[in-house]
Design an enzyme around this catalytic site. Structure first.
Site, PDB file in Angstrom:
ATOM      1  N   GLU A 178       6.745 -38.208  45.238  1.00 20.84           N
ATOM      2  CA  GLU A 178       5.333 -38.366  44.849  1.00 20.84           C
ATOM      3  C   GLU A 178       4.900 -39.824  44.854  1.00 20.84           C
ATOM      4  O   GLU A 178       4.290 -40.325  43.896  1.00 20.84           O
ATOM      5  CB  GLU A 178       5.092 -37.720  43.479  1.00 20.84           C
ATOM      6  CG  GLU A 178       5.313 -36.214  43.521  1.00 20.84           C
ATOM      7  CD  GLU A 178       4.835 -35.470  42.286  1.00 20.84           C
ATOM      8  OE1 GLU A 178       4.688 -36.104  41.233  1.00 20.84           O
ATOM      9  OE2 GLU A 178       4.596 -34.253  42.390  1.00 20.84           O
ATOM     10  N   GLU A 369       7.551 -28.427  46.206  1.00 20.77           N
ATOM     11  CA  GLU A 369       7.344 -28.181  44.775  1.00 20.77           C
ATOM     12  C   GLU A 369       6.124 -27.298  44.618  1.00 20.77           C
ATOM     13  O   GLU A 369       5.027 -27.649  45.082  1.00 20.77           O
ATOM     14  CB  GLU A 369       7.092 -29.477  43.997  1.00 20.77           C
ATOM     15  CG  GLU A 369       8.286 -30.356  43.801  1.00 20.77           C
ATOM     16  CD  GLU A 369       8.026 -31.491  42.814  1.00 20.77           C
ATOM     17  OE1 GLU A 369       7.221 -31.327  41.876  1.00 20.77           O
ATOM     18  OE2 GLU A 369       8.650 -32.556  42.996  1.00 20.77           O
TER      19      GLU A 369
HETATM   20  C1  BG6 Z   1       6.034 -33.245  39.838  1.00 22.17           C
HETATM   21  C2  BG6 Z   1       7.346 -33.944  39.764  1.00 22.17           C
HETATM   22  O1  BG6 Z   1       5.074 -34.156  39.470  1.00 22.17           O
HETATM   23  O2  BG6 Z   1       5.769 -32.170  39.005  1.00 22.17           O
HETATM   24  C3  BG6 Z   1       8.436 -33.215  38.997  1.00 22.17           C
HETATM   25  O3  BG6 Z   1       7.830 -34.296  41.035  1.00 22.17           O
HETATM   26  C4  BG6 Z   1       7.824 -32.465  37.832  1.00 22.17           C
HETATM   27  O4  BG6 Z   1       9.426 -34.123  38.658  1.00 22.17           O
HETATM   28  C5  BG6 Z   1       6.821 -31.456  38.374  1.00 22.17           C
HETATM   29  O5  BG6 Z   1       8.766 -31.834  37.014  1.00 22.17           O
HETATM   30  C6  BG6 Z   1       6.201 -30.531  37.352  1.00 22.17           C
HETATM   31  O6  BG6 Z   1       5.660 -31.250  36.294  1.00 22.17           O
HETATM   32  P1  BG6 Z   1       6.089 -30.938  34.813  1.00 22.17           P
HETATM   33  O7  BG6 Z   1       5.370 -31.921  33.975  1.00 22.17           O
HETATM   34  O8  BG6 Z   1       5.645 -29.535  34.539  1.00 22.17           O
HETATM   35  O9  BG6 Z   1       7.552 -31.100  34.745  1.00 22.17           O
END
Ligand code: BG6
Length: 469
Positions: A178, A369
């Site tokens: 990111e 993701e």
């Molecule tokens: C992304 C990151 O921003 O979102 C992860 O790459 C992160 O590391 C994921 O875990 C989800 O966000 P969160 O706050 O629900 O863990």
């Protein structure tokens, strides 16, 4: 029918899941590991505060889910799910504890050798993020992090070591997780702790430039050492809409989106886009570049964008979008449902984003993701997470529609296939997994792994190569 029309997931589609070392491994001071950036966060990504860890407080990421000792059990479960790919990161500080050592730590290297062997034993391809908020904290303190060009050399040395060591095991790489979030969360992403009265935009874009050079050098090395590997960039690309048809809202939305896509424009197209110069001019930003930087950036481009997509927000005309120093806010979207953490669930936004990126870059895409963080309840040893199945079903259908739209997609890695520590709020109870981990926000629990209902569901999706959705 046109031969290029596809109405199904391709045969070699890389189904799998994704995590990050700092959110799963634990073992934060084992095996000679140094102090990393993520372990210094006291409040997580959302509030973005960093400082030296307060040893009296409970820090869930220090033990996390103990993947450091339990990865074999977890990988066996991923193989049961049918994973073709598993994304994790290398903890930079296991290899170079301060980032400045001349020689890497053998113990750290051996850990990842064993981990990758275990994945390959089940035919699961490792997809490795080189830096996912895990840079050595020492580099933050001593050099002010990516503000300094010295970091380029340290990063290059780290890349050379891991490419040489894992060249026969890892064929998919990502440089910085990111990277575009540095514009709104400089501390977490780039380790930039602002000083009073600092021109924040100056620091952010100088750090970004240094990271772009480091990215290009990593690509060059990767191609030299592992010619059959692919190396992508990674961006946070949850999307943003105007909240109505006011042209001001529409234009500003394009503008804020472009501040994210800017990073892809540089790393995938290989040059600074013209629109950035106005932003720099109006904010007194002067980027120091060395001879040869722009040539490197233009010659060594990432082969694919990997990205996270969770949700969409909306932008109202005149609403501050925090330029480059804060988080994007957004007004509620009445057409969407909202998760327990206030994230608006938008499967069509996923299709929209996939099309947007394909149109802009014309290279294969990899969503690495996507997922739903929710509270799960264990009833008689079972977790009935139909809400997660629902989220996934809608997003995978949207992905299939994008493939039918003509978008070239390499694979899909669900975020947090096993419960992990959240990056945003540093808690265990924001759970994404198909596999439940018995641990609460205060660290109580046995760390036992339990298959949720979504486990079976995702397994049959992979079994059928996405035909049964
Ligand atoms: C992304 C990151 O921003 O979102 C992860 O790459 C992160 O590391 C994921 O875990 C989800 O966000 P969160 O706050 O629900 O863990």
């Amino acid at each position: 029918m046109n031969k290029t029309y596809k109405d199904q997931f391709p045969d070699n589609f890389l189904w799998g899941g994704a995590v990050a070392a700092n959110q799963v491994e634990g073992g934060w001071d084992e095996g000679g590991k140094g102090l990393d950036l993520a372990s210094c966060f006291l409040r997580g990504l959302t509030n973005g505060f960093i400082g030296l860890p307060d040893t009296d407080k409970y820090h869930p990421e220090r033990e996390a889910i103990d993947f450091y000792h339990r990865y074999k059990e977890d990988i066996r479960l991923f193989s049961e799910l049918g994973f073709k790919v598993f994304r994790t990161s290398i903890h930079w500080t296991r290899i170079f504890p301060t980032g400045e050592e001349k020689e890497p730590s053998e113990e750290g290297l051996k850990f990842y050798d064993d981990l990758f062997d275990e994945l390959l034993k089940y035919g699961i391809q490792p997809l490795i993020t080189i830096s996912h908020y895990e840079m050595p904290y020492h580099l933050v303190e001593k050099y002010g992090s990516w503000r300094s060009r010295r970091l380029i050399d340290f990063f290059e040395r780290y890349c050379r070591v891991i490419f040489n060591r894992y060249k026969d095991k890892v064929k998919y790489w990502l440089t910085f997780n990111e990277i575009n979030n540095i514009r709104r969360n400089a501390g977490y992403v780039g380790g930039i702790i602002f000083k009073e009265n600092e021109n924040r935009m100056q620091s952010i874009y100088q750090a970004s430039h240094n990271m772009f050079v480091a990215n290009a050098k990593a690509i060059r090395l990767c191609h030299e050492i592992i010619p059959d590997a692919k190396i992508g960039c990674m961006m946070s690309l949850s999307n943003i809409y105007p909240n109505n048809c006011d042209p001001v809202a529409v234009f500003e939305t394009q503008d804020v989106r472009r501040r994210s896509l800017f990073f892809g424009d540089v790393m995938l197209k290989g040059y600074y886009p013209t629109y950035i110069y106005r932003l720099w001019k109006e904010n007194d930003v002067h980027i120091e570049m060395q001879d040869g930087d722009l040539e490197l950036i233009s010659k060594y481009k990432n082969e694919f964008p990997a990205f996270s997509y969770y949700r969409t927000t909306t932008h109202e005309a005149g609403q501050p979008y925090f330029g480059d120093t804060g988080g994007d806010v957004g007004t509620p979207n009445p057409y969407l449902e909202t998760s327990e953490w206030g994230w608006q669930i938008d499967p069509i936004g996923f299709r929209y984003t996939l099309n947007e990126l394909w149109d802009r870059y014309q290279v294969p895409l990899f969503p690495v993701e996507n997922g739903l963080g929710a509270k799960d309840v264990v009833v008689n040893g079972k977790i009935h997470d139909d809400y997660r199945i629902e989220y996934l079903k809608k997003h995978l259908n949207a992905l299939k529609e994008a493939i039918k739209d003509g978008v070239d997609v390499m694979g899909y890695a669900y975020w947090g296939p096993i419960d992990i520590v959240s990056a945003g709020t540093l808690e265990m109870e924001k759970r994404y997994g198909f596999i439940y981990v018995d641990k609460d926000n205060d660290g109580n629990g046995t760390l036992e792994r339990i298959r949720k209902d979504s486990f079976e569901w995702y397994k049959q999706v992979i079994d059928s190569n996405g035909k049964d959705l």
